[in-house]
Write a protein that holds these residues in place. Structure first.
Motif, short mmCIF file in Angstrom:
data_model
loop_
_atom_site.label_atom_id
_atom_site.label_comp_id
_atom_site.label_asym_id
_atom_site.label_seq_id
_atom_site.Cartn_x
_atom_site.Cartn_y
_atom_site.Cartn_z
N ARG A 3 0.82 -1.20 0.00
CA ARG A 3 0.00 0.00 0.00
C ARG A 3 0.86 1.26 0.00
NH1 ARG A 3 -4.98 -1.43 4.23
NH2 ARG A 3 -5.87 -3.12 2.96
N ALA A 4 1.92 1.24 0.79
CA ALA A 4 2.82 2.40 0.84
C ALA A 4 3.53 2.60 -0.50
CB ALA A 4 3.83 2.23 1.96
N LEU A 5 3.95 1.50 -1.11
CA LEU A 5 4.63 1.58 -2.40
C LEU A 5 3.68 2.10 -3.48
CD1 LEU A 5 6.77 -1.70 -2.38
CD2 LEU A 5 7.58 0.67 -2.12
N TYR A 6 2.45 1.62 -3.45
CA TYR A 6 1.47 2.10 -4.43
C TYR A 6 1.22 3.59 -4.26
CZ TYR A 6 0.21 -2.78 -5.51
OH TYR A 6 0.23 -4.09 -5.91
N LEU A 7 1.12 4.01 -3.01
CA LEU A 7 0.89 5.44 -2.73
C LEU A 7 2.07 6.27 -3.22
CD1 LEU A 7 -0.81 7.67 -1.43
CD2 LEU A 7 0.31 7.16 0.75
N LEU A 8 3.28 5.81 -2.94
CA LEU A 8 4.47 6.52 -3.40
C LEU A 8 4.50 6.58 -4.93
CD1 LEU A 8 7.21 7.85 -2.87
CD2 LEU A 8 8.23 5.56 -2.83
N PHE A 9 4.19 5.45 -5.57
CA PHE A 9 4.17 5.41 -7.03
C PHE A 9 3.16 6.40 -7.58
CE2 PHE A 9 2.39 3.78 -11.01
CZ PHE A 9 3.53 3.65 -11.79
N GLY A 10 1.98 6.45 -6.98
CA GLY A 10 0.93 7.36 -7.43
C GLY A 10 1.34 8.81 -7.31
N VAL A 11 1.98 9.16 -6.19
CA VAL A 11 2.42 10.54 -5.98
C VAL A 11 3.51 10.93 -6.98
CG1 VAL A 11 3.57 12.10 -4.36
CG2 VAL A 11 1.75 10.58 -3.54
N VAL A 12 4.47 10.02 -7.18
CA VAL A 12 5.56 10.30 -8.14
C VAL A 12 5.00 10.44 -9.55
CG1 VAL A 12 7.62 9.34 -9.23
CG2 VAL A 12 7.35 9.20 -6.74
N ARG A 86 -4.57 3.79 -12.97
CA ARG A 86 -4.68 5.16 -13.48
C ARG A 86 -3.35 5.90 -13.40
NH1 ARG A 86 -7.88 7.62 -17.14
NH2 ARG A 86 -7.57 9.87 -16.95
N SER A 87 -2.61 5.70 -12.34
CA SER A 87 -1.30 6.33 -12.20
C SER A 87 -0.36 5.85 -13.30
CB SER A 87 -0.70 6.02 -10.83
OG SER A 87 -1.48 6.58 -9.80
N THR A 88 -0.43 4.55 -13.63
CA THR A 88 0.40 4.01 -14.70
C THR A 88 0.02 4.63 -16.04
OG1 THR A 88 0.58 1.93 -13.47
CG2 THR A 88 1.19 1.89 -15.80
N TYR A 89 -1.27 4.79 -16.25
CA TYR A 89 -1.75 5.44 -17.48
C TYR A 89 -1.19 6.85 -17.60
CZ TYR A 89 -5.05 7.89 -20.53
OH TYR A 89 -5.62 8.67 -21.51
N MET A 90 -1.24 7.60 -16.51
CA MET A 90 -0.75 8.98 -16.54
C MET A 90 0.77 9.01 -16.75
SD MET A 90 -3.60 10.35 -16.41
CE MET A 90 -2.83 11.91 -16.81
#
Length: 246
Positions: A3-12, A86-90
Motif C-alpha cells: 500500500r505504501a509503495l502504491y501510494l508513493l508510485f501514485g504521488v511520483v 490510473r497512475s500508470t496510465y498517466m
C-alpha cells in the motif's frame, strides 16, 4: 508495504505528469526558459519534419486513447494492480509527451503573424484562458481521481473508491467536454503561428474529435439513458443554447 509503495508510485506519477503538463504549456506557447518548443529545436527537411511530427502526434493519440478504453483496462489490470492502473496510465501519457518534446521537428514557415499589440495580447489571453479551462475542468469533476491519487490514497487507507456518479458542474452544464475545448483553444490561440505549430494544433484537434467518439461510447455504457439525454442538450465542444430535436 504494498500500500505504501502504491501510494508513493501514485504521488511520483502525479508529480511527473503535472511537471510535464506545465512544460506542455511552454512547449505550445514557445515560451522562453525551456530548451525545446514547437518552434525551437533542430530544423531539417520539411518533408522529414512532417513525417516525424505526425508520428509523434499519432503516438500520443494512440497511447491516450487505447489505454483509456475499458477493454484494454480489463486486460491491463491483470498485469498492473488495479489501484495504480490510473497512475500508470498517466505515467505513460507523460512519457508520450516527453518523447514529443525531445523529437519534435519545428517547421518555421509563418502561417500568420499578428503584429498589432492589442491583437497579440488578445490571442495570448485566449491562450491562457484555454489552459485555465483545462485545469479547472479537471477540478470540476475529480482532479485527484482523474490523475490516480484518489485510487492510491483510498487503497492505502483500506477503502474502496466510490463508483462514478454523473454530475454537470459549471462548464459541464452546457459543454460535454470543456477540458478538450480548453485544449483546442490553447493550441490554436497564438499570435505567431508557424507551420509546425499549425500541424501540432491540427493533429491534436483531429485526435480530440476521434477520442470524443470513443469516450462518449464508454460514457453511454456507464451512465446509459442519463448520458444520452445529456448529450441531446449539451454541446460537444461549444455550448448548445437550443435543445437538439429528436
Amino acid at each position: 508495504m504494498a500500500r505504501a509503495l502504491y501510494l508513493l508510485f501514485g504521488v511520483v506519477a502525479y508529480c511527473i505528469f503535472f511537471a510535464t503538463f506545465l512544460y506542455l504549456i511552454a512547449f505550445v506557447g514557445d515560451l522562453p526558459g525551456v530548451p525545446r518548443t514547437v518552434d525551437r529545436g533542430p530544423v531539417g527537411a520539411v518533408g522529414a519534419a512532417i513525417v516525424v511530427d505526425i508520428a509523434l502526434i499519432a503516438l500520443f493519440g494512440l497511447q491516450h486513447s487505447v489505454m483509456a478504453r475499458q477493454g484494454f483496462k480489463r486486460g491491463w489490470t491483470r498485469i498492473v494492480p488495479h489501484p495504480i492502473e490510473r497512475s500508470t496510465y498517466m505515467l505513460f501519457a507523460s512519457l508520450a509527451l516527453i518523447v514529443m518534446f525531445l523529437f519534435w521537428r519545428p517547421i518555421p514557415t509563418t502561417v500568420w503573424n499578428i503584429e498589432n499589440p492589442i491583437g497579440a495580447v488578445f490571442m495570448w489571453a485566449l491562450f491562457a484562458i484555454g489552459w485555465a479551462i483545462v485545469l479547472m475542468s479537471t477540478f470540476l469533476l475529480s482532479h485527484f481521481e482523474l490523475f490516480g491519487l484518489t485510487q492510491v490514497w483510498s487503497h492505502a487507507r483500506g477503502r474502496a473508491v466510490p463508483p462514478p456518479t454523473f454530475r454537470e458542474p459549471l462548464f459541464y452544464k452546457k459543454v460535454r467536454h470543456p477540458l478538450y475545448s480548453g485544449f483546442v483553444l490553447a493550441f490554436w490561440a497564438i499570435p505567431q503561428m508557424s507551420a509546425g505549430h499549425a500541424l501540432l494544433a491540427a493533429g491534436m484537434t483531429i485526435y480530440i474529435l476521434i477520442a470524443i467518439r470513443y469516450e462518449e461510447r464508454d460514457l453511454v455504457g456507464l451512465f446509459g439513458p442519463q448520458y444520452e439525454e445529456y448529450r441531446g442538450r449539451a454541446g460537444m465542444l461549444t455550448p448548445r443554447w437550443r435543445r437538439r430535436a429528436h
